[in-house]
Design a protein around this motif. Structure first.
Motif, PDB file in Angstrom:
ATOM      1  N   VAL A   1       0.843  -1.201   0.000  1.00 54.05           N
ATOM      2  CA  VAL A   1       0.000   0.000   0.000  1.00 54.05           C
ATOM      3  C   VAL A   1       0.873   1.243   0.000  1.00 54.05           C
ATOM      4  CG1 VAL A   1      -1.819   1.306   1.164  1.00 54.05           C
ATOM      5  CG2 VAL A   1      -1.769  -1.160   1.341  1.00 54.05           C
ATOM      6  N   HIS A   2       0.544   2.172  -0.874  1.00 54.22           N
ATOM      7  CA  HIS A   2       1.193   3.490  -0.889  1.00 54.22           C
ATOM      8  C   HIS A   2       0.216   4.527  -0.351  1.00 54.22           C
ATOM      9  CE1 HIS A   2       3.090   7.142  -2.144  1.00 54.22           C
ATOM     10  NE2 HIS A   2       2.225   7.387  -3.096  1.00 54.22           N
ATOM     11  N   TRP A   3       0.688   5.372   0.565  1.00 53.09           N
ATOM     12  CA  TRP A   3      -0.131   6.457   1.138  1.00 53.09           C
ATOM     13  C   TRP A   3       0.120   7.683   0.275  1.00 53.09           C
ATOM     14  CZ3 TRP A   3      -2.723   3.394   4.144  1.00 53.09           C
ATOM     15  CH2 TRP A   3      -2.064   2.314   4.745  1.00 53.09           C
ATOM     16  N   HIS A   4      -0.762   7.886  -0.699  1.00 55.55           N
ATOM     17  CA  HIS A   4      -0.507   8.877  -1.745  1.00 55.55           C
ATOM     18  C   HIS A   4      -0.517  10.291  -1.175  1.00 55.55           C
ATOM     19  CE1 HIS A   4      -0.866  10.378  -6.021  1.00 55.55           C
ATOM     20  NE2 HIS A   4      -1.074  11.439  -5.285  1.00 55.55           N
ATOM     21  N   GLY A   5       0.628  10.977  -1.322  1.00 55.44           N
ATOM     22  CA  GLY A   5       0.764  12.360  -0.857  1.00 55.44           C
ATOM     23  C   GLY A   5       1.469  12.490   0.477  1.00 55.44           C
TER      24      GLY A   5
ATOM     25  N   TYR B   1      -6.066  12.909   1.329  1.00 54.53           N
ATOM     26  CA  TYR B   1      -5.038  12.060   0.723  1.00 54.53           C
ATOM     27  C   TYR B   1      -5.710  10.723   0.412  1.00 54.53           C
ATOM     28  CZ  TYR B   1      -2.189  15.782   2.618  1.00 54.53           C
ATOM     29  OH  TYR B   1      -1.673  17.027   2.894  1.00 54.53           O
ATOM     30  N   TRP B   2      -4.960   9.774  -0.133  1.00 55.11           N
ATOM     31  CA  TRP B   2      -5.607   8.488  -0.401  1.00 55.11           C
ATOM     32  C   TRP B   2      -4.572   7.378  -0.436  1.00 55.11           C
ATOM     33  CZ3 TRP B   2      -6.365   6.164  -5.677  1.00 55.11           C
ATOM     34  CH2 TRP B   2      -5.612   6.789  -6.686  1.00 55.11           C
ATOM     35  N   TYR B   3      -5.033   6.152  -0.510  1.00 55.57           N
ATOM     36  CA  TYR B   3      -4.100   5.021  -0.546  1.00 55.57           C
ATOM     37  C   TYR B   3      -4.529   4.045  -1.627  1.00 55.57           C
ATOM     38  CZ  TYR B   3      -7.608   2.750   2.552  1.00 55.57           C
ATOM     39  OH  TYR B   3      -8.750   2.243   3.110  1.00 55.57           O
ATOM     40  N   HIS B   4      -3.538   3.376  -2.170  1.00 56.58           N
ATOM     41  CA  HIS B   4      -3.797   2.413  -3.244  1.00 56.58           C
ATOM     42  C   HIS B   4      -2.572   1.520  -3.402  1.00 56.58           C
ATOM     43  CE1 HIS B   4      -1.175   4.555  -6.133  1.00 56.58           C
ATOM     44  NE2 HIS B   4      -1.662   5.669  -5.650  1.00 56.58           N
ATOM     45  N   PRO B   5      -2.714   0.393  -4.123  1.00 55.17           N
ATOM     46  CA  PRO B   5      -1.587  -0.529  -4.287  1.00 55.17           C
ATOM     47  C   PRO B   5      -0.487   0.091  -5.161  1.00 55.17           C
ATOM     48  CG  PRO B   5      -3.678  -1.583  -4.867  1.00 55.17           C
ATOM     49  CD  PRO B   5      -3.941  -0.119  -4.762  1.00 55.17           C
ATOM     50  N   HIS B   6       0.746  -0.353  -4.935  1.00 52.95           N
ATOM     51  CA  HIS B   6       1.879   0.177  -5.701  1.00 52.95           C
ATOM     52  C   HIS B   6       2.909  -0.886  -6.059  1.00 52.95           C
ATOM     53  CE1 HIS B   6       4.324   3.548  -7.141  1.00 52.95           C
ATOM     54  NE2 HIS B   6       3.360   4.379  -6.760  1.00 52.95           N
ATOM     55  N   PRO B   7       2.486  -2.119  -6.385  1.00 54.07           N
ATOM     56  CA  PRO B   7       3.470  -3.112  -6.828  1.00 54.07           C
ATOM     57  C   PRO B   7       3.776  -2.849  -8.300  1.00 54.07           C
ATOM     58  CG  PRO B   7       1.286  -4.097  -6.768  1.00 54.07           C
ATOM     59  CD  PRO B   7       1.112  -2.651  -6.398  1.00 54.07           C
TER      60      PRO B   7
ATOM     61  N   MET C   1       1.973  14.009 -13.501  1.00 55.92           N
ATOM     62  CA  MET C   1       3.240  13.639 -12.876  1.00 55.92           C
ATOM     63  C   MET C   1       3.175  13.757 -11.352  1.00 55.92           C
ATOM     64  SD  MET C   1       4.601  12.690 -15.614  1.00 55.92           S
ATOM     65  CE  MET C   1       6.115  12.104 -14.831  1.00 55.92           C
ATOM     66  N   HIS C   2       3.572  12.672 -10.707  1.00 58.51           N
ATOM     67  CA  HIS C   2       3.442  12.553  -9.246  1.00 58.51           C
ATOM     68  C   HIS C   2       4.787  12.217  -8.617  1.00 58.51           C
ATOM     69  CE1 HIS C   2       2.223  11.308  -5.286  1.00 58.51           C
ATOM     70  NE2 HIS C   2       2.366  10.021  -5.512  1.00 58.51           N
ATOM     71  N   LEU C   3       5.126  12.962  -7.556  1.00 53.99           N
ATOM     72  CA  LEU C   3       6.340  12.678  -6.791  1.00 53.99           C
ATOM     73  C   LEU C   3       5.940  12.158  -5.413  1.00 53.99           C
ATOM     74  CD1 LEU C   3       9.444  12.907  -6.301  1.00 53.99           C
ATOM     75  CD2 LEU C   3       9.030  15.267  -5.554  1.00 53.99           C
ATOM     76  N   HIS C   4       6.543  11.063  -5.012  1.00 53.36           N
ATOM     77  CA  HIS C   4       6.322  10.557  -3.654  1.00 53.36           C
ATOM     78  C   HIS C   4       7.147  11.367  -2.650  1.00 53.36           C
ATOM     79  CE1 HIS C   4       4.824   6.193  -4.527  1.00 53.36           C
ATOM     80  NE2 HIS C   4       4.501   7.000  -5.527  1.00 53.36           N
ATOM     81  N   GLY C   5       6.633  11.474  -1.442  1.00 53.50           N
ATOM     82  CA  GLY C   5       7.452  11.945  -0.312  1.00 53.50           C
ATOM     83  C   GLY C   5       7.522  13.436  -0.068  1.00 53.50           C
TER      84      GLY C   5
ATOM     85  N   PHE D   1       9.178   8.844  -8.876  1.00 51.04           N
ATOM     86  CA  PHE D   1       8.555   9.990  -9.540  1.00 51.04           C
ATOM     87  C   PHE D   1       7.968   9.409 -10.823  1.00 51.04           C
ATOM     88  CE2 PHE D   1       9.283  13.326 -12.901  1.00 51.04           C
ATOM     89  CZ  PHE D   1       8.275  14.193 -12.490  1.00 51.04           C
ATOM     90  N   HIS D   2       6.654   9.548 -11.011  1.00 53.31           N
ATOM     91  CA  HIS D   2       6.056   8.825 -12.139  1.00 53.31           C
ATOM     92  C   HIS D   2       4.806   9.493 -12.661  1.00 53.31           C
ATOM     93  CE1 HIS D   2       2.729   7.068  -9.699  1.00 53.31           C
ATOM     94  NE2 HIS D   2       3.614   7.007  -8.723  1.00 53.31           N
ATOM     95  N   CYS D   3       4.371   9.019 -13.826  1.00 49.49           N
ATOM     96  CA  CYS D   3       3.091   9.441 -14.374  1.00 49.49           C
ATOM     97  C   CYS D   3       2.007   8.653 -13.652  1.00 49.49           C
ATOM     98  CB  CYS D   3       3.031   9.171 -15.871  1.00 49.49           C
ATOM     99  SG  CYS D   3       1.428   9.644 -16.569  1.00 49.49           S
ATOM    100  N   HIS D   4       0.913   9.351 -13.258  1.00 45.80           N
ATOM    101  CA  HIS D   4      -0.164   8.667 -12.534  1.00 45.80           C
ATOM    102  C   HIS D   4      -1.261   8.157 -13.460  1.00 45.80           C
ATOM    103  CE1 HIS D   4      -2.185   7.363  -8.913  1.00 45.80           C
ATOM    104  NE2 HIS D   4      -1.182   7.823  -8.207  1.00 45.80           N
ATOM    105  N   ASN D   5      -1.044   8.244 -14.782  1.00 42.90           N
ATOM    106  CA  ASN D   5      -1.796   7.360 -15.669  1.00 42.90           C
ATOM    107  C   ASN D   5      -1.205   5.996 -15.319  1.00 42.90           C
ATOM    108  OD1 ASN D   5      -2.190   5.611 -17.936  1.00 42.90           O
ATOM    109  ND2 ASN D   5      -2.626   7.387 -19.222  1.00 42.90           N
TER     110      ASN D   5
ATOM    111  N   HIS E   1       0.705   3.947 -17.697  1.00 44.93           N
ATOM    112  CA  HIS E   1       2.040   4.491 -17.998  1.00 44.93           C
ATOM    113  C   HIS E   1       3.023   4.137 -16.881  1.00 44.93           C
ATOM    114  CE1 HIS E   1       0.402   7.855 -20.863  1.00 44.93           C
ATOM    115  NE2 HIS E   1       0.062   6.638 -21.232  1.00 44.93           N
ATOM    116  N   GLU E   2       2.563   4.269 -15.642  1.00 41.37           N
ATOM    117  CA  GLU E   2       3.437   3.942 -14.511  1.00 41.37           C
ATOM    118  C   GLU E   2       3.877   2.480 -14.581  1.00 41.37           C
ATOM    119  OE1 GLU E   2       1.571   4.302 -10.680  1.00 41.37           O
ATOM    120  OE2 GLU E   2       3.234   3.307  -9.683  1.00 41.37           O
ATOM    121  N   ASP E   3       2.889   1.594 -14.757  1.00 39.34           N
ATOM    122  CA  ASP E   3       3.222   0.161 -14.806  1.00 39.34           C
ATOM    123  C   ASP E   3       4.150  -0.166 -15.961  1.00 39.34           C
ATOM    124  OD1 ASP E   3       1.951  -0.727 -12.535  1.00 39.34           O
ATOM    125  OD2 ASP E   3       0.109  -1.332 -13.552  1.00 39.34           O
TER     126      ASP E   3
HETATM  127 CU1  C2O Z   1      -0.752   7.444  -6.223  1.00 35.31          CU
HETATM  128 CU2  C2O Z   1       3.109   6.401  -6.904  1.00 35.31          CU
HETATM  129  O1  C2O Z   1       1.186   6.880  -6.569  1.00 35.31           O
END
Ligand code: C2O
Ligand code: CU
Ligand code: CU
Length: 556
Positions: A124-128, A162-168, A471-475, A537-541, A544-546
């Motif tokens: 699980v990733h805690w988005h944001g 904020y939200w959470y979702h899988p990130h494998p 485009m989304h940056l973690h952390g 750091f990735h595209c949140h489409n 595209h990320e996968d």
């Molecule tokens: Cu909402 Cu890397 O994710």
């Protein structure tokens, strides 16, 4: 020229925000008449709609206040007939929950145990969230089937949604599509003050809206074309319901909106039953409350972005209906216009106004399933950019309401970019893959290295022959400084000299970059964690990320 010299200093920004505050202290201006037909609405009439579900004391999206006792979040098959999707997060705490809304206060402990009851690895990733790598759930460590993974940290984020979702890596799109997602409501003094000032009650006058175009009755099916363009479902659901309505009174309502679609961008707006467009106030986004409200006629919302808005029904009559809709826009899948065998030496489309950079367009993406229908990969039944209704607000009761929107919602100093290095990041397609700086993600590699406690300006440049990338940056939250060479549908909605949209203000963790556009964001890499940390750091489409439109970032 270093970009901070071109940005207005804080007094200019303060004047701008004061101007907006003045403009929206009064009742909101009526916006222009619609110019597009609403021919393809799924549901327009009373009778065919369902009540909007809201997070309650248990059940689907139910609110769980976290405390020092770890909450076990079980990822697995959803109970039969739940209608949530094939998969769900389940939790038990004075009741049972599906995809619970986690409620936590800034500064408080966040203790969750992921229990993987899936037949595949997940995390699980805690988005944001501003956390260390171990607690980020960015995909560098996974929980195998049957395994548990402990999260323990103190919440450092501002109040907000904020939200959470899988990130494998490679399976995030599938697992989110099939039903694994949930909200996180972070509270702080500013969000408390807002609720007090406007007399907001979560679940009745403060509504959570999770927007998804995934059909809960279907499982994810991957295809090469979909991995290039993204998954586009054929109907929009809000909190699991297509054609939702809520009965409301004559007062202010707060809508807290998450775009949890795998890939689809929306253009959110409000209209009356007779088609008159109504403006709203943006009070917050990904990173919490803005310093002051901003008037907005319509707002783009890409995958993973959040929008916190106020809807003014004080002047409405009993029997009126206000419709939250996504409006028609150009989805700009310009990659479809690439010649089938684009030359490897195609000139850099940015060469005219940017130095450096190489063409990233050699090798066109595969077309949609039918070459004759370039839209098929962007939602055959519901192409991206086509209008749909989302939610009807039906005015049913007259209520006494004398509250006014506070002129100041939060304190947020502009990021100090003095001496900040600018880091160019090019978004493009090459040799069959979407790439960042011509690279595809490799687990464990960190092509971006940043010194801790420094500020950088990231220049996100998207090619003309591309598509929009969220485009989304973690952390680390960032501040959108400037949009340049934006397409007309973005430029025409800008509210300042930097070309920013109302939804760009405050702090963000995801920013949509359109074809041909350059977006500058300032990132402060403050972190209290010992040792080097890495974040994606990735595209949140998510397709595209996968497929690898992601780079590792090392902060040391
Ligand atoms: Cu909402 Cu890397 O994710
Ligand atoms: Cu596309
Ligand atoms: Cu993308």
């Amino acid at each position: 020229m270093s970009s901070h010299q071109r940005l207005p200093r804080s007094p200019a920004r303060r004047r701008l925000l004061q101007g907006l505050t003045g403009a929206c202290a009064l009742a909101l201006a009526r916006a222009s008449r619609p110019d597009d037909a609403h021919a393809d609405l799924v549901c327009g009439n009373a009778g065919s709609t369902q009540p909007l579900p809201q997070p309650g004391a248990s059940g689907f999206l139910g609110r769980i206040r976290l405390d020092a006792t770890p909450l076990v979040l079980r990822a697995g098959a959803a109970p039969p007939g739940s209608g949530v999707g094939a998969l769900a997060y389940q939790a038990a705490r004075k009741g049972t929950f599906l995809n619970p809304t986690l409620v936590v206060r800034k500064g408080d402990p966040f203790r969750v145990v992921l229990d993987n009851a899936l037949d595949q690895a997940t995390i699980v990733h805690w988005h944001g969230f501003a956390v260390d790598t171990r607690n980020d759930g960015g995909g560098s460590v996974l929980a195998a089937p049957g395994e548990r993974y402990d999260y323990a940290f103190d919440v450092r984020n501002r109040g907000g949604l904020y939200w959470y979702h899988p990130h494998p890596h490679g399976s995030s799109a599938r697992q989110l599509h099939d039903g694994l997602y949930g909200l996180i409501d972070v509270e702080d003094d500013d969000t408390d003050a807002l609720r007090r000032a406007l007399d907001l009650t979560p679940g009745s006058t403060e509504l959570m809206l999770v927007l998804r175009d995934q059909d809960p009755a279907r499982r994810y099916a991957s295809s090469v074309a979909q991995s290039v363009h993204g998954f586009y479902g054929d109907a929009l659901r809000v909190n699991g319901v297509a054609c939702a309505h809520a009965d409301v009174g004559t007062r202010l309502y707060r809508l807290r909106i998450l775009n949890a679609c795998n890939a689809r961008t929306l253009l959110l707006g409000l209209r009356t039953a007779s088609g008159e467009r109504i403006a709203f106030q943006v009070i917050g986004n990904d990173g919490g409350l803005l310093p002051a409200p901003a008037v907005c006629a319509a707002a783009f919302l890409a995958s993973a972005e959040r929008l916190d808005i106020l809807v003014d029904l004080r002047d409405a009559a009993i029997g009126d209906t206000l419709v939250l809709e996504t409006r028609a826009f150009d989805p700009m899948h310009a990659e479809l216009a690439l010649p089938a065998a684009a030359a490897a030496d195609e000139p850099d489309p940015h060469a005219g106004h940017h130095a450096g950079g190489t063409a990233a367009t050699s090798g066109a993406p595969p077309p949609a399933t039918s070459a004759a229908d370039p839209h098929a990969a962007h939602g055959g039944a519901w192409p991206e950019g086509a209008a749909r209704d989302i939610l009807q607000l039906r005015v049913r009761t007259r209520v006494a309401y004398d509250r006014t929107v506070p002129a100041q919602l939060s304190t947020l100093a502009p990021t100090d970019v003095t001496g900040a290095e600018e880091r160019p990041l090019r978004l493009g397609y090459k040799s069959g893959r979407w790439r960042i700086n011509d690279r595809v993600f490799v687990m464990g590699e960190t092509p971006i290295e940043v010194a801790r406690d420094t500020t950088e300006i990231w220049l996100l440049r998207n090619y003309f022959t591309s598509m929009p990338h969220a485009m989304h940056l973690h952390g680390f939250p960032f501040e959108v400084l400037e949009r340049e060479t934006s397409p007309d549908q973005v430029k025409s909605r800008a509210i300042d000299r930097q070309g920013r949209l109302p939804s760009d203000l405050g702090r963000k963790d995801t920013v949509l970059v359109w074809p041909g556009e350059s977006v500058r964001v300032a990132v402060r890499f403050d972190m209290p964690f010992a040792g080097a940390q890495t974040y994606p750091f990735h595209c949140h489409n998510l397709e595209h990320e996968d497929a690898g439109m992601m780079l590792g970032v090392k902060v040391a």
